[in-house]
Design a protein around this motif. Structure first.
Motif, mmCIF file in Angstrom:
data_model
loop_
_atom_site.group_PDB
_atom_site.id
_atom_site.type_symbol
_atom_site.label_atom_id
_atom_site.label_comp_id
_atom_site.label_asym_id
_atom_site.label_seq_id
_atom_site.Cartn_x
_atom_site.Cartn_y
_atom_site.Cartn_z
ATOM 1 N N ILE A 7 0.818 -1.217 0.000
ATOM 2 C CA ILE A 7 0.000 0.000 0.000
ATOM 3 C C ILE A 7 0.844 1.257 0.000
ATOM 4 O O ILE A 7 0.351 2.326 -0.312
ATOM 5 C CB ILE A 7 -1.000 0.041 1.170
ATOM 6 C CG1 ILE A 7 -0.348 -0.283 2.492
ATOM 7 C CG2 ILE A 7 -2.172 -0.861 0.913
ATOM 8 C CD1 ILE A 7 -1.272 -0.077 3.657
ATOM 9 N N ASN A 31 -11.988 -3.827 -5.027
ATOM 10 C CA ASN A 31 -12.505 -2.532 -4.611
ATOM 11 C C ASN A 31 -11.354 -1.711 -4.078
ATOM 12 O O ASN A 31 -10.632 -2.173 -3.204
ATOM 13 C CB ASN A 31 -13.540 -2.693 -3.497
ATOM 14 C CG ASN A 31 -14.859 -3.144 -4.041
ATOM 15 O OD1 ASN A 31 -15.619 -2.358 -4.568
ATOM 16 N ND2 ASN A 31 -15.104 -4.444 -3.941
ATOM 17 N N VAL A 41 -6.254 1.763 -0.637
ATOM 18 C CA VAL A 41 -6.035 0.347 -0.377
ATOM 19 C C VAL A 41 -6.939 -0.474 -1.283
ATOM 20 O O VAL A 41 -8.158 -0.427 -1.145
ATOM 21 C CB VAL A 41 -6.352 -0.004 1.091
ATOM 22 C CG1 VAL A 41 -5.921 -1.417 1.384
ATOM 23 C CG2 VAL A 41 -5.693 0.954 2.043
ATOM 24 N N ILE A 43 -8.855 -3.671 -2.033
ATOM 25 C CA ILE A 43 -9.311 -4.797 -1.220
ATOM 26 C C ILE A 43 -9.791 -5.888 -2.157
ATOM 27 O O ILE A 43 -10.635 -5.637 -3.008
ATOM 28 C CB ILE A 43 -10.461 -4.369 -0.287
ATOM 29 C CG1 ILE A 43 -10.030 -3.189 0.568
ATOM 30 C CG2 ILE A 43 -10.930 -5.521 0.547
ATOM 31 C CD1 ILE A 43 -9.404 -3.534 1.848
ATOM 32 N N HIS A 46 -8.352 -12.611 -0.142
ATOM 33 C CA HIS A 46 -7.066 -12.948 0.460
ATOM 34 C C HIS A 46 -6.674 -14.404 0.221
ATOM 35 O O HIS A 46 -5.572 -14.788 0.544
ATOM 36 C CB HIS A 46 -7.129 -12.740 1.980
ATOM 37 C CG HIS A 46 -7.224 -11.303 2.382
ATOM 38 N ND1 HIS A 46 -8.174 -10.464 1.883
ATOM 39 C CD2 HIS A 46 -6.488 -10.563 3.238
ATOM 40 C CE1 HIS A 46 -8.015 -9.268 2.419
ATOM 41 N NE2 HIS A 46 -7.008 -9.292 3.240
ATOM 42 N N GLU A 50 -7.895 -20.662 6.112
ATOM 43 C CA GLU A 50 -9.119 -21.246 6.647
ATOM 44 C C GLU A 50 -10.276 -20.419 6.113
ATOM 45 O O GLU A 50 -10.715 -19.465 6.724
ATOM 46 C CB GLU A 50 -9.077 -21.188 8.181
ATOM 47 C CG GLU A 50 -10.096 -22.042 8.854
ATOM 48 C CD GLU A 50 -10.106 -21.799 10.353
ATOM 49 O OE1 GLU A 50 -11.176 -21.872 10.953
ATOM 50 O OE2 GLU A 50 -9.024 -21.501 10.907
ATOM 51 N N PHE A 52 -13.656 -18.992 5.252
ATOM 52 C CA PHE A 52 -15.013 -19.086 5.799
ATOM 53 C C PHE A 52 -16.047 -19.255 4.698
ATOM 54 O O PHE A 52 -17.050 -19.917 4.892
ATOM 55 C CB PHE A 52 -15.339 -17.844 6.628
ATOM 56 C CG PHE A 52 -14.467 -17.678 7.831
ATOM 57 C CD1 PHE A 52 -13.851 -18.778 8.397
ATOM 58 C CD2 PHE A 52 -14.262 -16.443 8.396
ATOM 59 C CE1 PHE A 52 -13.035 -18.647 9.495
ATOM 60 C CE2 PHE A 52 -13.452 -16.295 9.502
ATOM 61 C CZ PHE A 52 -12.829 -17.402 10.054
ATOM 62 N N THR A 55 -16.216 -22.786 4.078
ATOM 63 C CA THR A 55 -16.860 -23.505 5.182
ATOM 64 C C THR A 55 -18.371 -23.406 5.066
ATOM 65 O O THR A 55 -19.093 -24.368 5.307
ATOM 66 C CB THR A 55 -16.433 -22.890 6.527
ATOM 67 O OG1 THR A 55 -15.034 -22.673 6.495
ATOM 68 C CG2 THR A 55 -16.783 -23.788 7.683
ATOM 69 N N ALA A 85 -20.386 -14.362 4.914
ATOM 70 C CA ALA A 85 -19.394 -15.114 5.675
ATOM 71 C C ALA A 85 -17.994 -14.577 5.456
ATOM 72 O O ALA A 85 -17.087 -14.884 6.214
ATOM 73 C CB ALA A 85 -19.439 -16.585 5.289
ATOM 74 N N CYS A 86 -17.801 -13.768 4.407
ATOM 75 C CA CYS A 86 -16.460 -13.250 4.127
ATOM 76 C C CYS A 86 -16.134 -12.111 5.080
ATOM 77 O O CYS A 86 -16.842 -11.103 5.094
ATOM 78 C CB CYS A 86 -16.362 -12.771 2.686
ATOM 79 S SG CYS A 86 -14.766 -12.071 2.298
ATOM 80 N N PRO A 87 -15.083 -12.227 5.891
ATOM 81 C CA PRO A 87 -14.759 -11.176 6.870
ATOM 82 C C PRO A 87 -14.323 -9.867 6.210
ATOM 83 O O PRO A 87 -14.320 -8.834 6.858
ATOM 84 C CB PRO A 87 -13.609 -11.762 7.675
ATOM 85 C CG PRO A 87 -13.528 -13.182 7.306
ATOM 86 C CD PRO A 87 -14.141 -13.328 5.966
ATOM 87 N N PHE A 88 -13.939 -9.922 4.919
ATOM 88 C CA PHE A 88 -13.444 -8.723 4.254
ATOM 89 C C PHE A 88 -14.462 -8.146 3.280
ATOM 90 O O PHE A 88 -14.220 -7.111 2.673
ATOM 91 C CB PHE A 88 -12.136 -9.038 3.525
ATOM 92 C CG PHE A 88 -11.164 -9.759 4.392
ATOM 93 C CD1 PHE A 88 -10.537 -9.101 5.440
ATOM 94 C CD2 PHE A 88 -10.899 -11.101 4.199
ATOM 95 C CE1 PHE A 88 -9.658 -9.770 6.263
ATOM 96 C CE2 PHE A 88 -10.019 -11.770 5.031
ATOM 97 C CZ PHE A 88 -9.409 -11.108 6.056
ATOM 98 N N GLY A 89 -15.589 -8.815 3.112
ATOM 99 C CA GLY A 89 -16.650 -8.303 2.263
ATOM 100 C C GLY A 89 -16.275 -8.221 0.799
ATOM 101 O O GLY A 89 -16.673 -7.293 0.120
#
Lengths: 147, 171
Positions: A7, A31, A41, A43, A46, A50, A52, A55, A85-89
């Protein structure tokens, strides 16, 4: 082999967004977010160890394939569980889910990397680390009080 | 014919996406989702196979059987307040993920935050390291903004002086 982002180098031109949209028929997976109009940044997925989204996916459309989180569009029902479920959207859906596939069909690696004018994106982790180290060394060696 | 277990339905988009005959209608209007299953004589079972919750079953054709309809209130995002997902979907995600991972280091329940705010949070946490340096170097944030990019050179001093006098005349 996920895409790494430096970054410090990113200039916020959104070329990667445009390239991703061109590569995937108008449905991009990157994005670029701006923090206080000073830092940009990008985004994107990733490819978590693990994952999600994998999962949660009940059909197995999203699954781990080695280091990457692969997506099988034929199995996808478009339920939308992976979006939340994606923590980063970074996953989104219309009829099917859309997510970074590292441009598997494209020759010469992901499109975002080849178009980035500031060379902020790369797949080479060691390169990013060595760049960050040399940058820190240069900052430490620079005379104080000079802008 | 479709029979729906209303207690199991998640309010997701699976059956609506998969149905080849437009027999399932999904409306999303200001923070409320309505799913409507029409009476369907088709012999396919795509929606039954694709339902993540197993809420749909096929029953023989019956005139008395009603048309099913469920409506859900969407959950509001904890940060921006926009309505983004149904409660059963979030419950399903919470039950399938390990509990220790559902709160991040700041005690924030990220499942209850909309994807847009999640991206913002991620960007802010990544930018945290280089943001102070950028702020320091940004001339709009420093006294250089008043003095001009090249400092308080004579012309700039005269300009500031004239400005002060002009302001004094106005008063």
């Amino acid at each position: 082999m996920p895409v790494y982002i430096d970054i410090n180098r990113c200039i916020g031109c959104r070329t990667c967004e445009a390239a991703c949209q061109m590569e995937h028929g108008g449905r991009g997976h990157i994005n670029v977010q701006y923090v206080e109009d000073l830092v940009a940044v990008p985004i994107f997925c990733h490819h978590c160890d693990e994952a999600f989204c994998a999962t949660v996916c009940f059909k197995g459309a999203l699954h781990k394939e080695g280091e990457t989180t692969a997506f099988d569009a034929e199995k996808c029902t478009g339920c939308g569980l992976c979006i939340y479920a994606c923590p980063f959207g970074v996953v989104w859906a219309d009829r099917t889910a859309h997510k970074c596939d590292l441009c598997r069909e494209r020759k010469g690696g992901p499109a975002c990397i080849s178009v980035c004018p500031a060379k902020a994106l790369s797949v080479d982790f060691d390169l990013e680390v060595s760049r960050a180290r040399s940058r820190a060394a240069r900052a430490a060696a620079a005379p104080r009080g000079v802008r | 014919m479709i029979r729906v277990d209303t207690s199991l339905c998640l309010g997701c988009q699976s059956c609506f996406n998969v149905c080849p005959g437009q027999n399932i209608i999904r409306n999303e209007t200001d923070g409320r989702i309505t799913v409507h299953w029409k009476r369907c004589k088709e012999e396919c079972d795509l929606c039954v196979k694709m339902c993540p919750a197993g809420a749909i079953t096929l029953v023989p054709w019956d005139e008395i059987e009603p048309e099913w309809e469920i409506s859900f209130d969407l959950v509001a995002c904890k940060i921006c307040g926009s309505r983004y997902a149904t409660e059963p979907m979030l419950k399903k995600i919470e039950s399938s993920l390990p509990a220790e991972i559902q709160k991040d280091s700041t005690g924030l329940e990220w499942i209850r935050i909309c994807p847009v705010c999640r991206r913002n949070i991620e960007a802010e946490s990544l930018a945290k390291l280089i943001l102070p340096g950028r702020r320091k170097n940004d001339w709009r944030c420093s006294w250089h903004f008043l003095a001009g990019k090249r400092g308080l050179y004579p012309g700039r001093m005269r300009l500031l002086y004239n400005l002060i006098i002009f302001a004094g005349m106005r008063i």
